[in-house]
Design a protein around this motif. Sequence first.
Motif, mmCIF file in Angstrom:
data_model
loop_
_atom_site.group_PDB
_atom_site.id
_atom_site.type_symbol
_atom_site.label_atom_id
_atom_site.label_comp_id
_atom_site.label_asym_id
_atom_site.label_seq_id
_atom_site.Cartn_x
_atom_site.Cartn_y
_atom_site.Cartn_z
ATOM 1 N N GLU A 151 7.570 -9.309 -6.555
ATOM 2 C CA GLU A 151 6.768 -8.231 -7.062
ATOM 3 C C GLU A 151 6.083 -7.441 -5.912
ATOM 4 O OE1 GLU A 151 2.104 -8.071 -8.399
ATOM 5 O OE2 GLU A 151 3.298 -9.700 -9.157
ATOM 6 N N VAL A 152 6.378 -6.003 -6.016
ATOM 7 C CA VAL A 152 5.900 -5.334 -4.587
ATOM 8 C C VAL A 152 4.757 -4.491 -4.739
ATOM 9 C CG1 VAL A 152 6.947 -3.626 -3.235
ATOM 10 C CG2 VAL A 152 8.465 -5.423 -3.948
ATOM 11 N N VAL A 153 4.054 -4.459 -3.860
ATOM 12 C CA VAL A 153 2.696 -3.501 -3.882
ATOM 13 C C VAL A 153 3.175 -2.491 -2.813
ATOM 14 C CG1 VAL A 153 0.526 -3.295 -3.524
ATOM 15 C CG2 VAL A 153 1.575 -5.494 -4.466
ATOM 16 N N LEU A 154 3.174 -1.440 -3.149
ATOM 17 C CA LEU A 154 3.336 -0.257 -2.110
ATOM 18 C C LEU A 154 2.022 0.168 -1.622
ATOM 19 C CD1 LEU A 154 5.916 2.224 -3.941
ATOM 20 C CD2 LEU A 154 6.277 0.202 -2.334
ATOM 21 N N ASN A 155 2.050 0.514 -0.407
ATOM 22 C CA ASN A 155 0.496 1.076 0.168
ATOM 23 C C ASN A 155 0.667 2.370 1.036
ATOM 24 O OD1 ASN A 155 -0.604 0.870 3.114
ATOM 25 N ND2 ASN A 155 -2.179 0.568 1.494
ATOM 26 N N GLY A 156 -0.242 3.186 1.044
ATOM 27 C CA GLY A 156 -0.301 4.296 1.819
ATOM 28 C C GLY A 156 -1.489 4.965 1.500
ATOM 29 N N ARG A 157 -1.892 6.290 1.942
ATOM 30 C CA ARG A 157 -3.015 6.912 1.774
ATOM 31 C C ARG A 157 -2.927 7.762 0.589
ATOM 32 N NH1 ARG A 157 -5.209 8.664 7.799
ATOM 33 N NH2 ARG A 157 -2.939 9.224 7.746
#
Length: 277
Positions: free
Chosen positions: A61-67
Amino acid sequence: MPTDSIGQVGPIQAPPSGAAERTNQETQQLFDLTGRRALVTGSSRGIGAALATGLAEAGAEVVLNGRDEAALERARRALAERTGATVRAAAFDVTDAAAVQQGVERLGPVDILVNNTGVQHREPMLDVGVDTFRRVLDTNVTSAFLVGRAVAAGMIARGHGKIINVCSVQTWLARPGIAAYTASKGALAMLTRAMCAEWASHGVTANGLAPGYVVTELTQPLVDDPAFDAWIRGRTPAGRWATPEDLVGTLIWLAAPASDFVNGQVVAVDGGITAVI
């Protein structure tokens, strides 16, 4: 052929019935990320997006991150549609300690952390402003410290976890005009070893993945520069640039049970560029 203790040829023993099937299954499980939650920072595009895709295809299960929330949502939808995996998005600034703590707390348990967020700056060292130098170090090193520490607290409590810090061949090599970046990637490698030193006894592994020169949106101007392109191809024994997909296999290994006894290492995926003069 096998020999016995006095050097005579002995009979070849057939494996027990079903042994090959069990071995194949066990080997596959070494690289299976099913049921694991992976947070990938800086993953709305480029290398981060490719790494997130690989983790999703391996079962995580992937959690993407950025602003940028809009960019993250576009990337989340695309990845979910492509892989069929559960994909979440978490928008927070990885250089802001309070935002990191709140963001990680909202996510819940994280089994795999990929500290991928990074920035490059090209300018002669005599001209680089102090604020610019600090910005590069904050983005490339301090972010890994902040997110790594926030996530590791839960990993330590649960007795397992995988941290992969995206380093660079500039961990070991330097060239003119990228002093801040080179310094940051060298520091990130040593932060990786510090994580190993402090957290390995709690079941946490921390390793670095060091790409060579990779074709991305950010490096496309260099790829399009005939002189620089020729220099990279001539300098790299493999004779080509890397693609983001070239990094995925090593990432999966570092994130999976297959690498449980690998800790504090920085693995170059560079077509051999760091192996030659």
